[in-house]
Design a protein around this motif. Sequence first.
Motif, PDB file in Angstrom:
ATOM      1  N   THR B 112       0.845  -1.192   0.000  1.00 24.97           N
ATOM      2  CA  THR B 112       0.000   0.000   0.000  1.00 24.97           C
ATOM      3  C   THR B 112       0.882   1.245   0.000  1.00 24.97           C
ATOM      4  OG1 THR B 112      -0.026   0.099   2.389  1.00 24.97           O
ATOM      5  CG2 THR B 112      -1.804  -1.129   1.348  1.00 24.97           C
ATOM      6  N   ARG B 114       0.745   3.567   2.069  1.00 26.55           N
ATOM      7  CA  ARG B 114       1.211   3.795   3.438  1.00 26.55           C
ATOM      8  C   ARG B 114       2.506   3.023   3.699  1.00 26.55           C
ATOM      9  NH1 ARG B 114      -1.388   5.431   7.901  1.00 26.55           N
ATOM     10  NH2 ARG B 114      -3.413   5.255   6.947  1.00 26.55           N
ATOM     11  N   GLU B 118       6.051   4.698   4.504  1.00 25.18           N
ATOM     12  CA  GLU B 118       6.557   4.499   5.861  1.00 25.18           C
ATOM     13  C   GLU B 118       7.989   3.991   5.863  1.00 25.18           C
ATOM     14  OE1 GLU B 118       3.958   2.101   8.221  1.00 25.18           O
ATOM     15  OE2 GLU B 118       3.204   3.888   9.229  1.00 25.18           O
ATOM     16  N   ARG B 132       5.294   8.866  12.754  1.00 23.18           N
ATOM     17  CA  ARG B 132       5.154   8.488  11.337  1.00 23.18           C
ATOM     18  C   ARG B 132       3.796   8.914  10.818  1.00 23.18           C
ATOM     19  NH1 ARG B 132       7.671   3.451  12.507  1.00 23.18           N
ATOM     20  NH2 ARG B 132       5.691   2.358  12.403  1.00 23.18           N
ATOM     21  N   GLY B 133       2.767   8.700  11.612  1.00 22.62           N
ATOM     22  CA  GLY B 133       1.426   9.086  11.198  1.00 22.62           C
ATOM     23  C   GLY B 133       1.346  10.573  10.867  1.00 22.62           C
ATOM     24  N   LEU B 136       3.269  11.284   7.627  1.00 28.48           N
ATOM     25  CA  LEU B 136       2.545  10.809   6.445  1.00 28.48           C
ATOM     26  C   LEU B 136       1.517  11.841   6.015  1.00 28.48           C
ATOM     27  CD1 LEU B 136       1.878   7.009   7.056  1.00 28.48           C
ATOM     28  CD2 LEU B 136       3.342   8.063   5.351  1.00 28.48           C
ATOM     29  N   MET B 140       1.599  13.779   2.370  1.00 29.83           N
ATOM     30  CA  MET B 140       0.499  13.708   1.413  1.00 29.83           C
ATOM     31  C   MET B 140       0.014  15.115   1.095  1.00 29.83           C
ATOM     32  SD  MET B 140       0.078  10.582   0.555  1.00 29.83           S
ATOM     33  CE  MET B 140      -1.545  10.026   0.066  1.00 29.83           C
ATOM     34  N   PRO B 147      -5.407  12.257   2.164  1.00 29.39           N
ATOM     35  CA  PRO B 147      -4.849  11.218   3.038  1.00 29.39           C
ATOM     36  C   PRO B 147      -5.549   9.868   2.907  1.00 29.39           C
ATOM     37  CG  PRO B 147      -5.793  13.037   4.311  1.00 29.39           C
ATOM     38  CD  PRO B 147      -5.852  13.437   2.892  1.00 29.39           C
ATOM     39  N   GLU B 148      -6.796   9.850   2.413  1.00 27.05           N
ATOM     40  CA  GLU B 148      -7.455   8.539   2.316  1.00 27.05           C
ATOM     41  C   GLU B 148      -6.844   7.659   1.211  1.00 27.05           C
ATOM     42  OE1 GLU B 148      -9.167  11.396   2.267  1.00 27.05           O
ATOM     43  OE2 GLU B 148     -10.535  11.552   0.564  1.00 27.05           O
ATOM     44  N   LEU B 150      -3.906   6.728   1.250  1.00 26.42           N
ATOM     45  CA  LEU B 150      -2.787   5.987   1.846  1.00 26.42           C
ATOM     46  C   LEU B 150      -2.994   4.482   1.831  1.00 26.42           C
ATOM     47  CD1 LEU B 150      -1.785   8.176   4.907  1.00 26.42           C
ATOM     48  CD2 LEU B 150      -0.311   7.444   3.045  1.00 26.42           C
ATOM     49  N   ASP B 151      -4.229   4.038   1.965  1.00 20.24           N
ATOM     50  CA  ASP B 151      -4.434   2.601   2.077  1.00 20.24           C
ATOM     51  C   ASP B 151      -4.788   1.941   0.753  1.00 20.24           C
ATOM     52  OD1 ASP B 151      -3.862   2.208   4.864  1.00 20.24           O
ATOM     53  OD2 ASP B 151      -5.550   3.548   5.184  1.00 20.24           O
ATOM     54  N   ARG B 169       7.766  10.041  -1.422  1.00 19.95           N
ATOM     55  CA  ARG B 169       8.703   9.077  -0.852  1.00 19.95           C
ATOM     56  C   ARG B 169      10.111   9.680  -0.766  1.00 19.95           C
ATOM     57  NH1 ARG B 169       9.116   3.692  -3.873  1.00 19.95           N
ATOM     58  NH2 ARG B 169       9.600   5.111  -5.562  1.00 19.95           N
TER      59      ARG B 169
END
Lengths: 640, 327
Positions: B112, B114, B118, B132-133, B136, B140, B147-148, B150-151, B169
């Motif tokens: 993913t 995320r 990460e 980290r959260g 992230l 973004m 942010p949605e 991410l997954d 990244r």
Amino acid sequence: MAGATAAPARTGGRPGFWRLLLANRLAAAGLLVLGLIVVAALAAPLLPLPDPDLTAPAERLARPLAPGHPLGTDALGRDILSRLVWGTRVSLAVGLSATLIAAVAGSLVGLVAGYAGGRVDGLLMRGVDMVMAFPYILLALAIVAVLGPGLLNALYAIALVNIPFFARNIRGVTLGLARRDFVAAARLSGRSHAGILFGEILPNVMPVIVVTISTTIGWMILETAGLSFLGLGAQPPRADLGSMLGEGRAVLFTAPHVAMVPGLMIFALVMGINLAGDGLRDVLDPRLRSGALTRPVARTKVARRRVPALTPDPAAVLDVRGLETEFEIGGEVHRAAGGVDLKLGRGECLGLVGESGSGKSVTAMSIMGLVPTPPGRIAGGAALLDGEDLFGMPDEAIRRLRGAAVAHVFQDPLSTLHPLLTVGAQLVEAIRAHAPLTRRAAEARAEELLGLVRIPNPAERARAYPHELSGGMRQRVCVAMALANDPEVMIADEPTTALDVTVQARILALIERLRRERDAAVLFITHDFGVVSTICDRVAVMYAGRVVEEGPTRAILEAPAHPYTARLIACVPVLGAPHRRLDAIPGRPPPANRLPEGCAFAPRCPRATADCRAGEIALGGRGGGRAVRCLHPLAPGERA
Amino acid sequence: MSGAAFLDIDRLERVFGGGRTLFGRARPGVHAVREVTLDLRRGETLGIVGESGCGKSTLARMIVGLDRPTAGRITLDGRDLVAEARRDPRALARRIQYVFQDPVASLNPRRTIRAILEAPLRHLRGLDGAARGRRLADLMEAVNLAPEHLDRYPHEFSGGQAQRIGIARALAAEPDLIVLDEPVSALDVSVQAQVLNILDGLRERFGLTYVFISHDLAVIESVSDRVAVMYFGHLVEIGRVADVFARPRHPYTRLLLASVPAPGRAVAPPEEGEAELPDPYHPPPGCPFHARCPRRSDICLTAFPPRDSAPGRADHLSACYHPEGDD
């Protein structure tokens, strides 16, 4: 925006794993047989079966359907059905565990060898080669001879001899993956080698491991049976399929059923596994995923809902009217071309401009029926070549026109040319497909064509293979091939996109010169306004499967009327104007399976009003040979 | 070179293949990068242009440590990068990051977004879960993605979105220098502008230094402060982008500029004859461009020309015996 489009696409897009697997009838049958056998084997302790090892000399060699023994008894009077179920259980367990051991060990060797490369790779793979060079049955015999006969030792032997199979397969896949960009990216993200190997590469190799397991397991069961048959595997009184077969051999002529029953079971089991395994491979194998299993037919299916008037326009050599091309994927219809009108006069160069997904290539491919069916189909419209409707012609007539009256030049010359034939031979083939020339005459003509596209030393270059030529030279060969039969229309689909800028300049000059000399019309597909401005007389801009603006190149580039055209021009950097602000277009084009009502650009357009979002908007004339599909077009000098 | 140089590349070489076989026969080698010398100041953008096979990507990969030079030195703030890449690749990755040409291929299809973003936060920055959260979310936001996303998995993104993830990244490592290898070549023009604008914003916001590689001269002109032109592994011209593009000194630079299609320009090819790159296995003596060069003379066949500065512009260098603008 992506959220709205991505989530439902998954349910309606590619069919799921099980649906694909079960759609393959043979695989479904194999799966069914395998499932029945596995259930029976698993349920052995629960089934009302007599003790498989209980001898009863009085009832020896009873025929099948004897009372109390549905499949008869063997030479010691043991119930064959019971032995069969318990024996299958043993064979399955041994085959499965041997496969898993071989898979884990072999994949590990393959992963490490493929990732590390160099000396480690050489060392590991030479070891694997050595195991392979040894006849497997001899190796298994040697192992059993050292460790002593027994089921467990047979299992080790079979696992060991099958390690090379996994190691080589997995190494090959890993080797390719280890050089991919995402592995380099993981390295730059600070991941360790072990992290990359097991976190990044292994998940991508997993489908190949599963596929290899599914195709190996049947083979493993056969090998276990073989060793047991030779008396090296299961020891009496324990039943497995191989030892039952071995015991039956002694009484093969007096009581054939004793050997036949385990024999048939081995056959059914291995066949079931192989069929299911093949099905699984077709679904999972990434190499087969990209539609390699669907074979498109030679010409796009024509199923027209609407056919426009076919009165020919004498000024146009190619006249596309209301072309609609659709793709049906997973039950959803994607409208790639939604009513495209193009007119190409004799000797004219028309540029077809758009971003990826705008339908420009599909439009060009539809004309000669080159859109693959399935999933594509022409759902409406007409394409008139010299007044004759191409979509209504029989297949043979289209075949004769392809490469003759209408020729194509594609983006990537390396994949257009056959790698194993010399370019001269390919040109000769193209010439002789349409003209009744002798080979010698065709060869002379091929050399003439190579000279025409300014390839130096044509006689010698005709004998070269495509890989021996540079990208620019290869594209010239493709242009020469397109010219082989004096086409009236040349369709060039991004012919210079893959080329360097100095080479591009030469190919453009070449196309321009040939067009002038031979009076051929060119449909030039590109995304580059710079290219359009140098060689196109007129330009048509496509968005979401429709032409949104059309007219003389200079007029459109200088004063675009459609807001999309204006914004597209504004976001291209121009050499010599570095300080111009690049105006990105917000949002993304609509997906072809969910086109909005009204103007497809309205959601991204700053000038859109409520009426833009309802009803059909026509491509309206604006004078000066220009037309625009917009309710609020820009006046000259106005910014979008 | 000047003492203030941030990144200093000194006579860098890369030969692929070569060496000798088991029996002592010389193996054919390709000299991908030849004696490239250049320097980079903090906060500037250096564009590198050239056609395919000119060695620009090899040069980029050596700067980030994905490839090792055969000879020569790369120093960052005075520290030897080649030794650093060997000793502690993570320390190097914290300072220099890379953005790939093919955005989709640079994202692992089975992880993913995320997980992808990460990795540098965990391995290079050593952040714990909560930190980290927060990072992230920042990342973004910096590349203008919700942010949605991410997954989700990489295949759910368009090329432009995937490239923004690639940029996020690279940013996650908090580098000083980002090497961008054809970052917009695979994108549609409208998306290309979005990505270029984001890159521009990030540079100002985080004080980044860019090495921007592209074959598109218009893009290079719009993003770079200085530009380096490569041909056949050599650096043939370097200088401020306005100088080089307005008054090119090397005939190859002139040819490149003249080949860009533009409104109102004739279609006549800017050169005649056989315009092929020399055979990399049998490089010609002297200047590799001489076969295509309208200004060539006998001296061009003797040795590769030394680098000279343009009169009155000390930072505009070209490697040509007969530079334009001298006559």
